[in-house]
Each structure stands twice: as structure tokens, then as C-alpha cells.
Design a protein around this motif. Sequence first.
Motif, PDB file in Angstrom:
ATOM      1  N   ILE A  43       0.839  -1.207   0.000  1.00 52.90           N
ATOM      2  CA  ILE A  43       0.000   0.000   0.000  1.00 52.90           C
ATOM      3  C   ILE A  43       0.869   1.250   0.000  1.00 52.90           C
ATOM      4  CG2 ILE A  43      -1.705   1.330   1.302  1.00 52.90           C
ATOM      5  CD1 ILE A  43      -2.733  -1.380   2.383  1.00 52.90           C
ATOM      6  N   TRP A  44       1.854   1.275   0.899  1.00 55.32           N
ATOM      7  CA  TRP A  44       2.707   2.464   0.978  1.00 55.32           C
ATOM      8  C   TRP A  44       3.507   2.659  -0.307  1.00 55.32           C
ATOM      9  CZ3 TRP A  44       3.255   7.035   2.516  1.00 55.32           C
ATOM     10  CH2 TRP A  44       4.486   7.682   2.451  1.00 55.32           C
ATOM     11  N   HIS A  45       3.901   1.581  -0.958  1.00 55.12           N
ATOM     12  CA  HIS A  45       4.659   1.690  -2.203  1.00 55.12           C
ATOM     13  C   HIS A  45       3.867   2.465  -3.251  1.00 55.12           C
ATOM     14  CE1 HIS A  45       7.660   0.663  -5.193  1.00 55.12           C
ATOM     15  NE2 HIS A  45       6.693   0.291  -6.015  1.00 55.12           N
ATOM     16  N   GLU A  46       2.550   2.372  -3.206  1.00 55.99           N
ATOM     17  CA  GLU A  46       1.720   3.127  -4.152  1.00 55.99           C
ATOM     18  C   GLU A  46       1.387   4.518  -3.614  1.00 55.99           C
ATOM     19  OE1 GLU A  46      -1.385   1.284  -6.251  1.00 55.99           O
ATOM     20  OE2 GLU A  46      -0.582  -0.739  -6.064  1.00 55.99           O
ATOM     21  N   VAL A  47       1.094   4.608  -2.335  1.00 50.63           N
ATOM     22  CA  VAL A  47       0.706   5.896  -1.750  1.00 50.63           C
ATOM     23  C   VAL A  47       1.832   6.910  -1.854  1.00 50.63           C
ATOM     24  CG1 VAL A  47       0.121   7.062   0.416  1.00 50.63           C
ATOM     25  CG2 VAL A  47      -1.024   4.925  -0.199  1.00 50.63           C
ATOM     26  N   ARG A  48       3.064   6.468  -1.705  1.00 51.51           N
ATOM     27  CA  ARG A  48       4.196   7.405  -1.641  1.00 51.51           C
ATOM     28  C   ARG A  48       4.422   8.160  -2.939  1.00 51.51           C
ATOM     29  NH1 ARG A  48       9.152   3.916  -3.194  1.00 51.51           N
ATOM     30  NH2 ARG A  48      10.452   5.402  -2.097  1.00 51.51           N
ATOM     31  N   PHE A  49       3.805   7.701  -4.050  1.00 52.45           N
ATOM     32  CA  PHE A  49       3.975   8.376  -5.332  1.00 52.45           C
ATOM     33  C   PHE A  49       2.741   9.175  -5.748  1.00 52.45           C
ATOM     34  CE2 PHE A  49       6.961   4.765  -5.685  1.00 52.45           C
ATOM     35  CZ  PHE A  49       8.128   5.487  -5.888  1.00 52.45           C
ATOM     36  N   LEU A  50       1.707   9.214  -4.920  1.00 56.17           N
ATOM     37  CA  LEU A  50       0.477   9.911  -5.302  1.00 56.17           C
ATOM     38  C   LEU A  50       0.685  11.417  -5.330  1.00 56.17           C
ATOM     39  CD1 LEU A  50      -2.257   7.965  -3.268  1.00 56.17           C
ATOM     40  CD2 LEU A  50      -1.555   7.614  -5.653  1.00 56.17           C
ATOM     41  N   SER A  51      -0.018  12.086  -6.232  1.00 59.05           N
ATOM     42  CA  SER A  51      -0.034  13.547  -6.258  1.00 59.05           C
ATOM     43  C   SER A  51      -1.014  14.041  -5.193  1.00 59.05           C
ATOM     44  CB  SER A  51      -0.479  14.057  -7.628  1.00 59.05           C
ATOM     45  OG  SER A  51      -1.849  13.720  -7.850  1.00 59.05           O
ATOM     46  N   GLU A  52      -0.992  15.344  -4.955  1.00 61.59           N
ATOM     47  CA  GLU A  52      -1.915  15.893  -3.962  1.00 61.59           C
ATOM     48  C   GLU A  52      -3.370  15.653  -4.370  1.00 61.59           C
ATOM     49  OE1 GLU A  52      -2.720  20.014  -1.439  1.00 61.59           O
ATOM     50  OE2 GLU A  52      -1.139  19.935  -2.957  1.00 61.59           O
ATOM     51  N   GLU A  53      -3.669  15.814  -5.649  1.00 62.98           N
ATOM     52  CA  GLU A  53      -5.038  15.582  -6.121  1.00 62.98           C
ATOM     53  C   GLU A  53      -5.450  14.128  -5.919  1.00 62.98           C
ATOM     54  OE1 GLU A  53      -2.622  17.033  -7.800  1.00 62.98           O
ATOM     55  OE2 GLU A  53      -3.312  19.125  -7.790  1.00 62.98           O
ATOM     56  N   GLU A  54      -4.523  13.223  -6.172  1.00 68.92           N
ATOM     57  CA  GLU A  54      -4.819  11.804  -5.991  1.00 68.92           C
ATOM     58  C   GLU A  54      -5.005  11.451  -4.518  1.00 68.92           C
ATOM     59  OE1 GLU A  54      -2.519   9.893  -9.856  1.00 68.92           O
ATOM     60  OE2 GLU A  54      -1.375  10.416  -8.058  1.00 68.92           O
ATOM     61  N   VAL A  55      -4.225  12.067  -3.657  1.00 64.49           N
ATOM     62  CA  VAL A  55      -4.376  11.834  -2.218  1.00 64.49           C
ATOM     63  C   VAL A  55      -5.758  12.287  -1.759  1.00 64.49           C
ATOM     64  CG1 VAL A  55      -3.609  12.560   0.071  1.00 64.49           C
ATOM     65  CG2 VAL A  55      -1.922  11.942  -1.660  1.00 64.49           C
ATOM     66  N   GLU A  56      -6.164  13.488  -2.175  1.00 63.49           N
ATOM     67  CA  GLU A  56      -7.480  13.994  -1.791  1.00 63.49           C
ATOM     68  C   GLU A  56      -8.588  13.081  -2.303  1.00 63.49           C
ATOM     69  OE1 GLU A  56      -8.228  18.323  -1.812  1.00 63.49           O
ATOM     70  OE2 GLU A  56      -6.290  18.479  -2.859  1.00 63.49           O
ATOM     71  N   ALA A  57      -8.439  12.607  -3.540  1.00 62.81           N
ATOM     72  CA  ALA A  57      -9.451  11.709  -4.107  1.00 62.81           C
ATOM     73  C   ALA A  57      -9.518  10.407  -3.324  1.00 62.81           C
ATOM     74  CB  ALA A  57      -9.130  11.436  -5.572  1.00 62.81           C
ATOM     75  N   ALA A  58      -8.366   9.897  -2.936  1.00 55.45           N
ATOM     76  CA  ALA A  58      -8.329   8.640  -2.186  1.00 55.45           C
ATOM     77  C   ALA A  58      -8.953   8.812  -0.807  1.00 55.45           C
ATOM     78  CB  ALA A  58      -6.886   8.159  -2.057  1.00 55.45           C
ATOM     79  N   ILE A  59      -8.667   9.921  -0.148  1.00 53.69           N
ATOM     80  CA  ILE A  59      -9.252  10.171   1.175  1.00 53.69           C
ATOM     81  C   ILE A  59     -10.769  10.272   1.064  1.00 53.69           C
ATOM     82  CG2 ILE A  59      -9.478  11.897   3.012  1.00 53.69           C
ATOM     83  CD1 ILE A  59      -6.496  12.431   2.724  1.00 53.69           C
ATOM     84  N   SER A  60     -11.259  10.958   0.026  1.00 56.69           N
ATOM     85  CA  SER A  60     -12.709  11.070  -0.177  1.00 56.69           C
ATOM     86  C   SER A  60     -13.339   9.705  -0.398  1.00 56.69           C
ATOM     87  CB  SER A  60     -13.001  11.981  -1.369  1.00 56.69           C
ATOM     88  OG  SER A  60     -12.549  13.296  -1.126  1.00 56.69           O
ATOM     89  N   GLU A  61     -12.646   8.858  -1.148  1.00 62.12           N
ATOM     90  CA  GLU A  61     -13.196   7.523  -1.415  1.00 62.12           C
ATOM     91  C   GLU A  61     -13.173   6.649  -0.164  1.00 62.12           C
ATOM     92  OE1 GLU A  61     -12.923   3.980  -4.734  1.00 62.12           O
ATOM     93  OE2 GLU A  61     -12.307   6.026  -5.164  1.00 62.12           O
ATOM     94  N   VAL A  62     -12.106   6.760   0.617  1.00 65.80           N
ATOM     95  CA  VAL A  62     -12.046   6.010   1.877  1.00 65.80           C
ATOM     96  C   VAL A  62     -13.190   6.432   2.789  1.00 65.80           C
ATOM     97  CG1 VAL A  62     -10.710   5.623   3.984  1.00 65.80           C
ATOM     98  CG2 VAL A  62      -9.561   5.603   1.778  1.00 65.80           C
ATOM     99  N   ALA A  63     -13.418   7.764   2.874  1.00 71.41           N
ATOM    100  CA  ALA A  63     -14.499   8.279   3.721  1.00 71.41           C
ATOM    101  C   ALA A  63     -15.858   7.799   3.236  1.00 71.41           C
ATOM    102  CB  ALA A  63     -14.452   9.801   3.766  1.00 71.41           C
ATOM    103  N   ALA A  64     -16.035   7.802   1.912  1.00 78.01           N
ATOM    104  CA  ALA A  64     -17.317   7.378   1.346  1.00 78.01           C
ATOM    105  C   ALA A  64     -17.594   5.904   1.602  1.00 78.01           C
ATOM    106  CB  ALA A  64     -17.325   7.644  -0.161  1.00 78.01           C
ATOM    107  N   ASN A  65     -16.537   5.132   1.791  1.00 77.48           N
ATOM    108  CA  ASN A  65     -16.688   3.698   2.040  1.00 77.48           C
ATOM    109  C   ASN A  65     -16.598   3.341   3.530  1.00 77.48           C
ATOM    110  OD1 ASN A  65     -16.705   1.989  -0.662  1.00 77.48           O
ATOM    111  ND2 ASN A  65     -15.357   3.749  -1.001  1.00 77.48           N
ATOM    112  N   GLY A  66     -16.702   4.374   4.367  1.00 77.37           N
ATOM    113  CA  GLY A  66     -16.722   4.132   5.810  1.00 77.37           C
ATOM    114  C   GLY A  66     -15.383   3.834   6.433  1.00 77.37           C
ATOM    115  N   GLY A  67     -14.307   4.177   5.734  1.00 77.20           N
ATOM    116  CA  GLY A  67     -12.981   3.876   6.267  1.00 77.20           C
ATOM    117  C   GLY A  67     -12.386   4.947   7.151  1.00 77.20           C
ATOM    118  N   ILE A  68     -13.077   6.085   7.288  1.00 79.93           N
ATOM    119  CA  ILE A  68     -12.611   7.147   8.187  1.00 79.93           C
ATOM    120  C   ILE A  68     -13.411   7.028   9.473  1.00 79.93           C
ATOM    121  CG2 ILE A  68     -12.408   9.626   8.553  1.00 79.93           C
ATOM    122  CD1 ILE A  68     -10.549   8.619   6.384  1.00 79.93           C
ATOM    123  N   ARG A  69     -12.763   6.647  10.540  1.00 78.99           N
ATOM    124  CA  ARG A  69     -13.470   6.425  11.808  1.00 78.99           C
ATOM    125  C   ARG A  69     -12.874   7.296  12.899  1.00 78.99           C
ATOM    126  NH1 ARG A  69     -14.501  -0.127  12.022  1.00 78.99           N
ATOM    127  NH2 ARG A  69     -15.028  -0.401   9.824  1.00 78.99           N
TER     128      ARG A  69
END
Length: 307
Positions: A84-110
Motif C-alpha cells: 500500500i505504501w509503495h503506491e501511496v508514496r507516489f500519489l499527487s496531492e489531487e490523488e491523495v485527496e481523491a483517495a481520502i474522499s473515497e475512503v471516507a465514502a466507504n466508511g474507512g474514516i473512523r
Amino acid sequence: MRRLVTAMPFDSSKLVCLVTAIVLTMVVGFWCGSSHHKMKSEPEHPQSRASSLTERNSEAQKSERTISRLVEKAMTHTMDDRQIWHEVRFLSEEEVEAAISEVAANGGIRSDPFGDDSLLPAMLLYRWGELDPQAANKKAKILYPEKFQAPREAVFAAWIQQGGSAAAWEATKNESGMWDCTMTVSGEVADMIVASLASLNDEDAFRAIKSINDDNCEVADSLCRLRAKKAFYSGESRSEFLAAARSHPMPYIHETAVRFLFREWMSHDKEQAKAAAISMPLTDDERVYAIGEIPYDERPNPWLWPA
């Protein structure tokens, strides 16, 4: 001004585990290629606009698929943390924001840090902290408004790692709120800043914190507390520690250094510490703090104190 709130003793293993688990610095080579390489854009000619738009749409769709796949695999635990970190470490800021939004939408932000064993939110916020710590901290405060949980702590780990201690402190020093009787965000961040100075000697560590706007002496207080744990061992280390603390512009820190020094000393060699409280070259105020660490019924006769 004296420190108003004293944080719990910093658990250095907490930061080590956080950085090891989230960042995997020593395993995957954190600094090697952790940033996106931007390609130079060619001048866009009218005849190439359609193809350029198609390419951009294709890249956007590819990015969306990558983010969706990453989030799905992380939340279903079909990828290990290293992958997971091997992929996350190369994400752009826009991609990070998109991923956080998707995690939240899927109930992964607790709000409960123990309610989800996925490290993805913390990894994403660490990466965002590398790219734009101010924005990452603002988002983390919204997602994790209580206590100082690992995902928000990850932002500050990245921020401080890149030399942003002063800015990180400015962003948190006035945060109100307390939990577990003594824990505060500012206290936690102060301890993280002090932990980042572990490779420096006492003189350089105290010099480093002078660049921080530490009006309430919270960072300096944490530094005294941590450094005193080893400083009491020898006459040389005690002298170096106290000399470094006395370089601080606030007399309160000189007294605080003595207090923590004798607290540690008393817990390891009571008789030697009691004798040193009288014999060591200390100012009158410092000696009061040294003797204050001795149990009341064991304190030396005031008439024996140096004139």
C-alpha cells in the motif's frame, strides 16, 4: 510564563511505530523517489487540442481506477502495508485527496483509532503532509476532531521530518482541549518536535528550539524532561545538560531543567542526589527546585545550604 499544561511523558515507541508502520522509511527507502516527477508540457497547438483532451481524460480515468483499486484492496486487506505504501508514496496531492474522499465514502474514516486496523488513512495523510502540510492538517482536524489520532499525527510526522517544526508548532500551539486528564495536541506535537532532535547533543538541541515561537515554554519543557532521563548519569553529562538549558532565554527553563534532572537522579541514586542538591553550583532559585525533589522529611537543614 510557565507551561500551563504538562503532557504525559512522551512514548518514543509510539512515534517509532507510527513512522515505521506508516512510512516504512527504512524498508522502502522513503526519500528515494517519493515525489512526483512533473513532465514539461509542450505548447498546445490547435490541431493537437482534441488529442490532448483525450489523453488528459484517459489519464484522469486511469488515476481514478488506480485510486479505486488501491482503496478497495487496502480496505479488504488484500494488499499488505508495504505494498500500500509503495503506491501511496507516489500519489499527487489531487490523488491523495481523491483517495481520502473515497475512503471516507466507504466508511474507512473512523473517529475511533482502534475501530479500524487499516493504515491507509494515516498513509494518505502522511503523503499529503509531505506535499501540503497546512492543507493536510486542516483536513485531518475535520476527519479526526478528537484527541490526536494516528492519521493526524502522521501529518505532523511528515511536516517535522521535512524541517517544518516551527510551522507545525504555530499551527497547533493554541489548540484548546484536553483528554485523559493531561493530554493536549500542543503537548503531543511538542514531544514530536523534541523526538526529532534526538540525534543532536544538548547544546544543539536547545539552540534548535530557539527558532520556535515557544512563548509558553512547552517545547523547551518537553526537551528538559526528555534530556534529563540520561543527563543525570555523570558529572559531565549533568554539566552539559544544565549549561545547555541555561542558554535558554527564560529562567523558568533553567529551573525546570534542574527539577527534571534531580527527579531522575533521586529515582536512581537518592543519597548522591540529596548531597548534590547542596554541593552543586546552582543559583538560589535552581537549588530550591533541586531540593524540592527530595521528600519533605528527608530535606537537608536549610542552615546547611550554601550562603
